[in-house]
Each structure stands twice: as structure tokens, then as C-alpha cells.
Scaffold this active site. Structure first.
Site, short mmCIF file in Angstrom:
data_model
loop_
_atom_site.label_atom_id
_atom_site.label_comp_id
_atom_site.label_asym_id
_atom_site.label_seq_id
_atom_site.Cartn_x
_atom_site.Cartn_y
_atom_site.Cartn_z
N LYS A 161 32.52 44.19 46.47
CA LYS A 161 31.56 43.25 47.02
C LYS A 161 31.55 43.34 48.54
O LYS A 161 32.58 43.61 49.16
CB LYS A 161 31.96 41.81 46.64
CG LYS A 161 31.85 41.42 45.18
CD LYS A 161 32.33 40.00 44.99
CE LYS A 161 32.28 39.54 43.55
NZ LYS A 161 30.90 39.34 43.08
N ARG A 189 32.00 39.39 31.77
CA ARG A 189 31.52 39.55 30.40
C ARG A 189 32.46 40.41 29.57
O ARG A 189 32.51 40.27 28.34
CB ARG A 189 30.10 40.13 30.42
CG ARG A 189 29.99 41.55 30.95
CD ARG A 189 28.57 41.92 31.35
NE ARG A 189 28.15 41.18 32.54
CZ ARG A 189 26.92 41.26 33.06
NH1 ARG A 189 26.01 42.05 32.50
NH2 ARG A 189 26.61 40.57 34.13
#
Length: 586
Positions: free
Chosen positions: A328, A402
Site C-alpha cells: 500500500k 477474503r
């Protein structure tokens, strides 16, 4: 009974719990009506904007209301003076209507001068007032009583949360708002009590328990909010996977629930490969914490001998997310301590369920990892194996939540493919198992969940669509969504449904695995794509809710009772829906 794991070769969790034992720190500010201090408590009248004219104030006070330009805006407070110069009465604004379900206007009461206060009936300008006339039929009287009880619950909860402050690293300790000694002394004199006890700079207001309040549920929700906020706001250095597991263990011990934690290579031994893969690059090993509970005395069965329904809760516990090898940018990484907000939410919800002794068997699963950069970090386009036997081509290492949820959701539904390469037991995304595996089905303790809820700070796309203050909800059952929608509206705790749009499912096809984790990666429909990915692992769940939450108060969400920082968004709505579904055990 509460137990720890039999072996924890990668580091014990004992002694790492910090916040659970501190999460009830504000509850003593609600005092009994029988308390000597409460007998002369200062009255607080909640008033809507339409109810100002119905207050029937004496000329001195009505003139003061006009002079102070009190408009009964939500959370606006007007202190009415006594002849001695103290406070005789408090008016609390509720906004345009008294019918809203939010507790936040009552959070403003936490800023009152030190002293003891008591809640009066709401002044809303209606003819019924708060008393209920003798000509009302039983149904109308019951409705009035229910409305008054709801206000009492909101007032007590809002008052407690109005005191909240994150206080771990402050030298002052309590984080409470200081009250000038002179104001505290004036209130003490007005209340007819000894002002000396209230004259300190840290004096806090106290509130008599409002009549009709459900004390058990209010205390449980308040503790859940405080705990979740503390956990989410804590920096990752002091809240890694082992700390989060220790907090879950403390919760289980408090309620006499069973607890298990699997760490590091134990995850591979027990077939949670995706959780292990995502968290293996951190020096703090990945883990799965599991809590199981039944109401005391219920022995897992309803009165007719049928087993109690199972409520399964799964929470994403990414204690810090660097993005992995798909690193990120600094601005996006800065607040990633909150990426375990889904885990904090389900743990807070679990506490409320157990404290209220709802008639269900509870199973809580928290996969906890750090998504770190290292020589053994998983890579873009690696193929991951999962507990369900579904292979997943990793589209982006920053879409890790996820992946860990996939293993935990499969566990919640009894899916356990021990060898993903064995075609006799493996499943694919298109032929996913819709029932427990044979090994699990033969376990007499396994029961398919009646309701499965997962919560996660999963996608930025949900925030783009709905903003930071509105959790996105995905549901595979319309009735379950309608029940949550109604509970959210009544509680003033809004959530918003997004669709499991089936045509988007094809974007998750992979040329080399059963599924792609991210699909085309074009950034479109990201929250829906993520939910469709999770849906592949909940085949067979009769009722499933996926909550994509921000877990953080920021911007317009910040206000009385809601300081900037971690938040259990949707907690009140979820608990109200679950309470209505299962009811309390006898």
C-alpha cells in the site's frame, strides 16, 4: 468451561489480554434509584423541537430558555438555574422528533457538571405525553410502555458511551473530561448533597438508571462498544494476532465458553491453509481463535428436545495490513491497525449474545494475521489452497481479508477437504459442497448454522459507494435482510444492502485455478466482487449476512458519544435482529 489450546508452539497468548477487563470501566456511572445520592438527583427532561412549548416552565426558566436560544437540536443541552445559583433542571434536545432510535443525543449528558441526574419523561408535544390516559386500551398502553423503555435504553447507553475515551497511552489515565470545581460545587448544592465529593477536577456526572431500562442489555452493549473501540484503536504493536486471541480467550472465560486457538503450522495440520499462507510472513504467527457457547442450563437443546439453533459469527482479524508484496502507499497504510475491525465487531456481538443468554448455540471464529512483507510472503498470481478444497489464484496480496475468511467460513459450515488435490474429496467453485463433509457430518456436535454472519473491513469500494459511516450488507436470504433492515431502522443504526449481482460472478473465473480472488482487477464493483467470492465458500448456508464495515468514526460520524477512532458499526442493529430471532433463555 473455558480451555486454552493444548499446544501453542509459536508463542503463548496467556497474559496478553489488556482491554477486556477494562471494558466495563464506565458502568459505575449509572447508579441505582435507591441510592441516597439519587433521591435528590437533578431532573433531565428530553425534549423534541415540537415539545418545547409543552414544557410548562415557570417564567424564570422559560425566559432563560429564550435567552439562551435553546432550540432542542439533537444533543443540545440547556441548564436551568436554581435560586441558589446551581442547576435546577436540565433540558436535553432530541432534534425534530423524539421517535428516533439513536442513543447519541443522550451522550451529551456525559458533559454535564459532576453530580447525580435522573431522566424524566420525554416532552414531545403530543397529547399523550408520557403518562398514558386511563381511556387507552391495553395495546396502546403497552405501546407507550415499550416506547418509554426504548428511550430508557437509549438514554442509558448514550450516557455511558458519552464518557468513552481511548486512554491507554495518556499520562492522565482516565481520559475523562475535567469539570471546574466551582461548577461541581454548585451542582452539589443544588442537589442538596455534599459538594465535597464532586469538587475534584475530574468529577463526572452520574445518571440514575432510567425506569424500564433493560440493564443487562444496556451494560452488554456498552461493554461491547467500549471493548471494540479499544481494540480497533490500539496500535498494531500492542494488538497483534496473539493479543487478539488473548482478548477472545478472556471473553470465553468470562462466559464459561470453550476456547481453542491454532497457531502457525498447527493451521496446516488442521487444514486452514489460506489463513497460514496470508499470515506466514509476519514474525507473529497467524492463528484461528474459536469460541463455542450454549446458554447455561440449556444443554444445547430447546424445550421440546430439539437442538438450539446455531449462530455462527466470523470476523476478519487482520491486525495490520501492509498490502503485502502489493504494498500500500503510505497514506493508505497509515490507519491499517483498524483492519481487524470485523473481528472486534463479532467479538462485541458475541459478548452481547452471551450476556443476554439468547436461546442459541454460539460459534465464533476469528482468523487473525498480519499481512506483512518478507521473503516467505505470498505473491501475486500464487495459487492458494483453502479448507473447502477450492483453489484460488491470488490477484492481489492486498485482497487478503477474503482469503482468511474463506477458511473460517468453510469451517463454520463444516466443510473440510483435507487434500485439495484428491478429486474424491475436493470441491470446485462450480460444484461447491452444500453440506458438511463426511468427517464433520459424523461429528455429533456439528450442526449447520441457522444464521451465519461475517464482518470485515473488506473493501475500499464499499466506502466509495456508501461513505465511512454506512456499513454495506450482502445477504443470500431476503427475509433475513428485511429483519436486519427493520432492526436497524428501529435502533437508528443504519446499514445498506448491496446486491450479490450474479452476472458479475464470471469475473472471478481463473484459467489456472477454481477461482480468482479479485477477478479482472479493474476496480469496478469491488465490494460486490468480494462478496461474490465469499459466497463461493458459504454454499449451503440457509441464511448468510456479510457486513463490509469501515469500523472507524471519522468525518461526519464523529460527535458526542462517537469520538474519532474505532467503532463497532452495526452492533446495535445486529444485536436487535438476533435478539428478536432467538429470544432470551429462561
Amino acid at each position: 468451561m473455558a480451555t486454552g489450546a493444548t499446544a501453542m508452539p509459536n508463542g503463548a497468548i496467556l497474559g496478553l489480554e489488556y482491554w477486556w477487563s477494562r471494558s466495563s470501566r464506565y458502568e459505575a456511572l449509572l447508579v441505582s434509584g435507591n441510592d441516597e445520592n439519587a433521591k435528590a438527583a437533578i431532573p433531565v427532561t428530553p425534549v423534541s423541537q415540537a415539545g418545547i412549548d409543552s414544557l410548562g416552565l415557570e417564567p424564570l426558566h422559560s425566559g432563560w430558555v429564550r435567552t439562551s436560544r435553546f432550540k432542542a437540536k439533537s444533543g443540545e443541552v440547556c441548564l436551568l438555574p436554581s435560586a441558589q445559583g446551581g442547576v435546577a433542571r436540565v433540558l436535553l434536545g432530541l432534534g425534530p422528533s423524539a421517535a428516533g432510535g439513536e442513543p447519541w443525543p443522550f451522550a451529551a449528558l456525559a458533559k454535564l457538571p459532576g453530580g447525580v441526574y435522573r431522566l424524566e419523561a420525554v416532552a414531545d408535544g403530543s397529547s399523550s405525553g408520557g403518562g398514558g390516559g386511563g381511556g387507552e386500551d391495553a395495546a396502546a398502553q403497552a405501546a407507550v410502555a415499550a416506547a418509554a423503555a426504548a428511550v430508557a435504553d437509549r438514554a442509558a447507553l448514550g450516557f455511558l458511551l458519552g464518557h468513552y475515551a481511548f486512554e491507554r497511552y495518556k499520562a492522565s489515565g482516565s481520559g475523562a473530561t475535567a469539570t471546574p470545581a466551582g461548577a461541581a460545587a454548585a451542582v452539589g448544592a443544588a442537589a442538596g448533597g455534599d459538594a465535597e465529593a464532586e469538587a475534584g477536577a475530574e468529577a463526572k456526572p452520574r445518571l440514575v438508571w432510567p425506569a424500564g431500562a433493560n440493564r443487562t442489555q444496556v451494560a452488554a452493549l456498552a461493554r461491547g462498544f467500549v471493548w471494540a473501540r479499544d481494540l480497533i484503536t490500539t496500535p498494531a504493536e500492542d494488538l497483534g494476532p496473539q493479543h487478539l486471541a488473548a482478548e477472545a480467550a478472556a471473553l470465553a472465560a468470562a462466559h464459561g465458553a470453550s476456547f481453542r486457538v491454532l497457531q502457525g503450522d498447527e493451521l496446516l495440520e488442521h487444514n486452514y491453509p489460506a489463513i497460514h499462507t496470508v499470515g506466514r510472513a509476519s514474525y507473529r504467527p497467524p492463528l484461528l481463535a474459536t469460541i463455542e457457547w450454549s446458554p447455561p442450563g440449556a444443554e444445547g437443546s430447546a424445550a421440546g428436545g430439539e437442538p438450539l439453533p446455531v449462530l455462527a459469527l466470523v470476523g476478519k482479524g487482520v491486525c495490520f495490513d501492509t498490502g503485502g508484496l502489493d504494498l500500500k502507499p503510505a497514506a493508505s497504510m497509515k490507519n491499517m491497525k483498524k483492519d481487524m475491525g470485523g473481528a472486534a465487531l463479532v467479538l462485541a456481538l458475541a459478548h452481547a449474545v452471551m450476556a443476554a443468554r439468547l436461546r442459541c448455540r454460539l460459534r465464533v471464529l476469528v482468523p487473525a494475521v498480519e499481512n506483512s512483507v518478507g521473503g516467505n510472503a505470498f505473491r501475486p498470481l500464487d495459487v492458494l489452497h483453502t479448507r473447502a478444497g477450492i483453489t484460488v489464484e491470488n490477484g492481489n496480496t492486498d485482497a487478503e481479508g477474503r482469503l482468511i475468511l474463506a477458511d473460517a467460513l468453510a469451517d463454520a459450515l463444516g466443510r473440510d477437504c483435507r487434500n485439495a488435490n484428491d478429486t474424491t474429496t475436493a470441491t470446485t467453485a462450480t460444484t461447491a459442497t452444500t453440506a458438511p463433509t463426511a468427517a464433520t457430518a459424523n461429528d455429533p456436535n456439528f450442526q449447520l448454522p441457522d444464521l451465519l454472519i461475517d464482518a470485515a473491513t473488506l473493501t475500499g469500494a464499499a466506502r466509495v459507494a456508501l461513505g465511512a459511516d454506512l456499513p454495506a450488507v450482502f445477504a443470500n436470504d431476503d427475509d433475513t435482510w428485511r429483519a436486519l433492515e427493520a432492526a436497524a431502522a428501529a435502533a437508528g443504526d443504519p446499514v445498506w444492502r448491496l446486491p450479490l449481482h450474479a452476472p458479475y460472478r464470471k469475473s472471478l473465473d481463473s484459467k489456472i485455478a477454481d477461482l480468482s480472488s479479485t477477478g479482472a482487477g479493474d476496480g469496478l464493483g469491488g465490494a460486490i466482487i468480494a462478496a461474490l467470492f465469499l459466497q463461493e465458500f458459504v454454499r449451503g448456508a440457509p441464511r448468510w449476512l456479510h457486513i463490509d464495515t469501515n469500523a472507524f468514526n471519522v468525518g461526519v460520524a464523529v460527535g458526542p458519544g462517537r469520538p474519532e477512532g474505532g467503532e463497532a458499526q452495526g452492533l446495535r442493529a445486529l444485536f436487535a435482529m438476533i435478539s428478536a430471532r432467538y429470544g432470551a433463555a429462561a
